[in-house]
Design a protein around this motif. Structure first.
Motif, PDB file in Angstrom:
ATOM      1  N   LEU A 184       0.843  -1.190   0.000  1.00  0.00           N
ATOM      2  CA  LEU A 184       0.000   0.000   0.000  1.00  0.00           C
ATOM      3  C   LEU A 184       0.882   1.245   0.000  1.00  0.00           C
ATOM      4  O   LEU A 184       1.839   1.332   0.773  1.00  0.00           O
ATOM      5  CB  LEU A 184      -0.911   0.022   1.225  1.00  0.00           C
ATOM      6  N   LYS A 185       0.554   2.174  -0.862  1.00  0.00           N
ATOM      7  CA  LYS A 185       1.273   3.448  -0.907  1.00  0.00           C
ATOM      8  C   LYS A 185       0.253   4.563  -0.888  1.00  0.00           C
ATOM      9  O   LYS A 185      -0.692   4.568  -1.689  1.00  0.00           O
ATOM     10  CB  LYS A 185       2.126   3.533  -2.177  1.00  0.00           C
ATOM     11  N   PHE A 186       0.424   5.492   0.046  1.00  0.00           N
ATOM     12  CA  PHE A 186      -0.531   6.588   0.148  1.00  0.00           C
ATOM     13  C   PHE A 186       0.172   7.827   0.688  1.00  0.00           C
ATOM     14  O   PHE A 186       1.197   7.729   1.378  1.00  0.00           O
ATOM     15  CB  PHE A 186      -1.710   6.204   1.046  1.00  0.00           C
ATOM     16  N   PRO A 187      -0.358   9.020   0.365  1.00  0.00           N
ATOM     17  CA  PRO A 187       0.265  10.246   0.861  1.00  0.00           C
ATOM     18  C   PRO A 187       0.252  10.286   2.385  1.00  0.00           C
ATOM     19  O   PRO A 187      -0.684   9.801   3.033  1.00  0.00           O
ATOM     20  CB  PRO A 187      -0.617  11.355   0.275  1.00  0.00           C
ATOM     21  N   GLY A 188       1.311  10.856   2.950  1.00  0.00           N
ATOM     22  CA  GLY A 188       1.382  10.955   4.399  1.00  0.00           C
ATOM     23  C   GLY A 188       2.498  11.880   4.817  1.00  0.00           C
ATOM     24  O   GLY A 188       3.388  12.222   4.029  1.00  0.00           O
ATOM     25  N   THR A 189       2.450  12.285   6.061  1.00  0.00           N
ATOM     26  CA  THR A 189       3.466  13.164   6.623  1.00  0.00           C
ATOM     27  C   THR A 189       4.381  12.374   7.549  1.00  0.00           C
ATOM     28  O   THR A 189       4.117  11.212   7.873  1.00  0.00           O
ATOM     29  CB  THR A 189       2.804  14.301   7.421  1.00  0.00           C
ATOM     30  N   LEU A 190       5.444  13.022   7.982  1.00  0.00           N
ATOM     31  CA  LEU A 190       6.342  12.376   8.940  1.00  0.00           C
ATOM     32  C   LEU A 190       5.599  12.063  10.232  1.00  0.00           C
ATOM     33  O   LEU A 190       5.851  11.035  10.868  1.00  0.00           O
ATOM     34  CB  LEU A 190       7.543  13.283   9.223  1.00  0.00           C
TER      35      LEU A 190
END
Length: 212
Positions: free
Chosen positions: A18-24
């Protein structure tokens, strides 16, 4: 079976990526949620979060490769401390989770440590990645400056050395200069699939005794 990601549960079928936008901050939260679980694997890259659940093939190959490394180290009469898998982080920067890593020259520096922080602890001498369903970008390892990284993919071993703030691919190992690990590793990984890991490892130990 569908992937499940909730505030209380993370469950991915084997082979899922799974790859999805995210922050640190999102990455930190997921790390905390996963705790000491080795599955799924997590990585933060280019403001995206990757979650990976390895296939059984992945586990089998990292086990036999780790066993081959230990056999070579014993043959060389070298001590070591190994981990697999483990999250390696430099302070608050995103971490990496090699499938296995070995402390050899610096093994005494990390004895007894339950968690490692690359801002104060030395990096492993060797890190290993198995690419079955995932793709390892060697550039991710630059921040950790691990001297040698192995990436095993489609029956080939790729060896990378860290020098002058970048990695170069080479045919030889600094750690095992007297052994053609680029040939040895794929051969005995294949043998492990054919005859079983224990038999393949016995064959390798016999080979060490008769050839060297």
């Amino acid at each position: 079976m569908l992937p499940t990601i909730t505030p209380d549960k993370i469950d991915l079928p084997a082979g899922t990526i799974l790859k999805f936008p995210g922050t640190l901050a999102d990455y930190e939260h997921l790390l905390k949620q996963l705790g000491d679980r080795s599955i799924p694997r997590i990585r933060f890259r280019d403001n995206h979060i990757l979650l990976m659940s390895p296939l059984p093939e992945h586990a089998n190959e990292i086990d036999i490769i780790s066993d081959l490394i230990k056999a070579l180290l014993r043959y060389q009469e070298k001590d070591w401390q190994s981990f697999h898998p483990i999250t390696l982080r430099y302070g608050k920067k995103p971490g990496l989770e090699p499938d296995a890593c070995f402390y050899i020259d610096n093994y005494q520096a990390i004895l007894g440590k339950r968690k490692l922080d690359m801002s104060i602890d030395p990096p492993p001498d060797l890190a290993i990645e198995i690419d079955v369903t995932s793709f390892t970008d060697i550039e991710d390892y630059i921040a950790l400056a691990i001297p040698e990284v192995w990436i095993y993919k489609t029956n080939e071993l790729h060896i990378y050395h860290f020098t002058e703030n970048h990695y170069i691919e080479t045919n030889n190992s600094f750690i095992f200069p007297d052994f053609s690990v680029k040939d040895i590793v794929p051969h005995y990984v294949d043998r492990a699939w054919q005859v079983g890991s224990s038999v393949a490892l016995r064959e390798f130990n016999d080979h060490l005794q008769t050839v060297f």
